[in-house]
Motif scaffolding. Structure first.
Motif, PDB file in Angstrom:
ATOM      1  N   THR A 154      37.304  12.813  40.219  1.00  0.00           N
ATOM      2  CA  THR A 154      37.774  13.320  41.508  1.00  0.00           C
ATOM      3  C   THR A 154      37.043  14.617  41.847  1.00  0.00           C
ATOM      4  OG1 THR A 154      39.527  14.671  40.544  1.00  0.00           O
ATOM      5  CG2 THR A 154      40.076  12.364  41.039  1.00  0.00           C
ATOM      6  N   LYS A 208      38.447  17.435  42.476  1.00  0.00           N
ATOM      7  CA  LYS A 208      39.111  18.479  41.700  1.00  0.00           C
ATOM      8  C   LYS A 208      38.565  18.535  40.264  1.00  0.00           C
ATOM      9  CE  LYS A 208      43.655  20.131  40.327  1.00  0.00           C
ATOM     10  NZ  LYS A 208      45.096  19.891  40.337  1.00  0.00           N
ATOM     11  N   GLU A 209      38.348  17.373  39.662  1.00  0.00           N
ATOM     12  CA  GLU A 209      37.790  17.328  38.308  1.00  0.00           C
ATOM     13  C   GLU A 209      36.340  17.808  38.285  1.00  0.00           C
ATOM     14  OE1 GLU A 209      40.400  13.661  36.423  1.00  0.00           O
ATOM     15  OE2 GLU A 209      38.638  13.214  37.650  1.00  0.00           O
ATOM     16  N   ILE A 252      34.975  20.028  40.338  1.00  0.00           N
ATOM     17  CA  ILE A 252      35.045  21.486  40.469  1.00  0.00           C
ATOM     18  C   ILE A 252      35.479  22.103  39.144  1.00  0.00           C
ATOM     19  CG2 ILE A 252      36.280  23.382  41.599  1.00  0.00           C
ATOM     20  CD1 ILE A 252      36.301  21.577  44.134  1.00  0.00           C
ATOM     21  N   GLY A 253      36.417  21.456  38.454  1.00  0.00           N
ATOM     22  CA  GLY A 253      36.854  21.933  37.147  1.00  0.00           C
ATOM     23  C   GLY A 253      35.721  21.961  36.140  1.00  0.00           C
ATOM     24  N   GLN A 265      33.769  25.145  36.160  1.00  0.00           N
ATOM     25  CA  GLN A 265      34.480  26.377  35.811  1.00  0.00           C
ATOM     26  C   GLN A 265      34.166  26.795  34.377  1.00  0.00           C
ATOM     27  OE1 GLN A 265      36.251  28.016  38.226  1.00  0.00           O
ATOM     28  NE2 GLN A 265      35.407  26.361  39.440  1.00  0.00           N
ATOM     29  N   THR A 275      45.145  23.413  31.139  1.00  0.00           N
ATOM     30  CA  THR A 275      43.900  23.458  31.908  1.00  0.00           C
ATOM     31  C   THR A 275      42.878  22.479  31.340  1.00  0.00           C
ATOM     32  OG1 THR A 275      44.285  25.779  32.465  1.00  0.00           O
ATOM     33  CG2 THR A 275      42.049  24.986  32.700  1.00  0.00           C
ATOM     34  N   ASP A 323      43.954  18.838  32.025  1.00  0.00           N
ATOM     35  CA  ASP A 323      43.774  18.467  33.431  1.00  0.00           C
ATOM     36  C   ASP A 323      42.306  18.349  33.831  1.00  0.00           C
ATOM     37  OD1 ASP A 323      46.511  18.480  33.673  1.00  0.00           O
ATOM     38  OD2 ASP A 323      46.609  20.438  34.673  1.00  0.00           O
ATOM     39  N   ALA A 338      40.292  20.897  34.219  1.00  0.00           N
ATOM     40  CA  ALA A 338      40.043  21.979  35.171  1.00  0.00           C
ATOM     41  C   ALA A 338      39.102  23.048  34.621  1.00  0.00           C
ATOM     42  CB  ALA A 338      41.368  22.624  35.577  1.00  0.00           C
TER      43      ALA A 338
END
Length: 79
Positions: free
Chosen positions: A2, A4-5, A7-8, A11, A27, A30, A32
């Motif tokens: 996804t 979100k994944e 972008i994680g 990080q 974290t 997930d 992230a």
């Protein structure tokens, strides 16, 4: 994966505590976070990798690095 994944995975967290907090464990589970800096304890690194490989959805290993300057607290080899 996804958005979100993805972008994680971009990080990077500097984490030098003695024990893994529940927030860091969540974290990692997930997806992230993709990498960590300044984790010095081998037990913590192994636990983080185990969580990433067994408890996260995508099973992507973490990148663990050291933020060192000209030999300060280095242990060779440095990734």
């Amino acid at each position: 994966m996804t958005v979100k994944e993805k972008i994680g995975q971009l990080q990077q967290i500097s984490y030098g505590d003695e024990t893994l907090s529940p927030e860091i464990i969540k974290t990692i589970q997930d997806g992230a976070v993709g990498s960590f800096l300044n984790v010095w304890k081998l037990d913590n690194i192994n636990q983080m990798q185990k969580i990433a490989m067994e408890q996260s959805r995508l099973k992507i290993p973490l990148i663990i690095g050291k933020d060192v300057i000209h030999g300060f607290r280095t242990v060779f080899p440095i990734p």
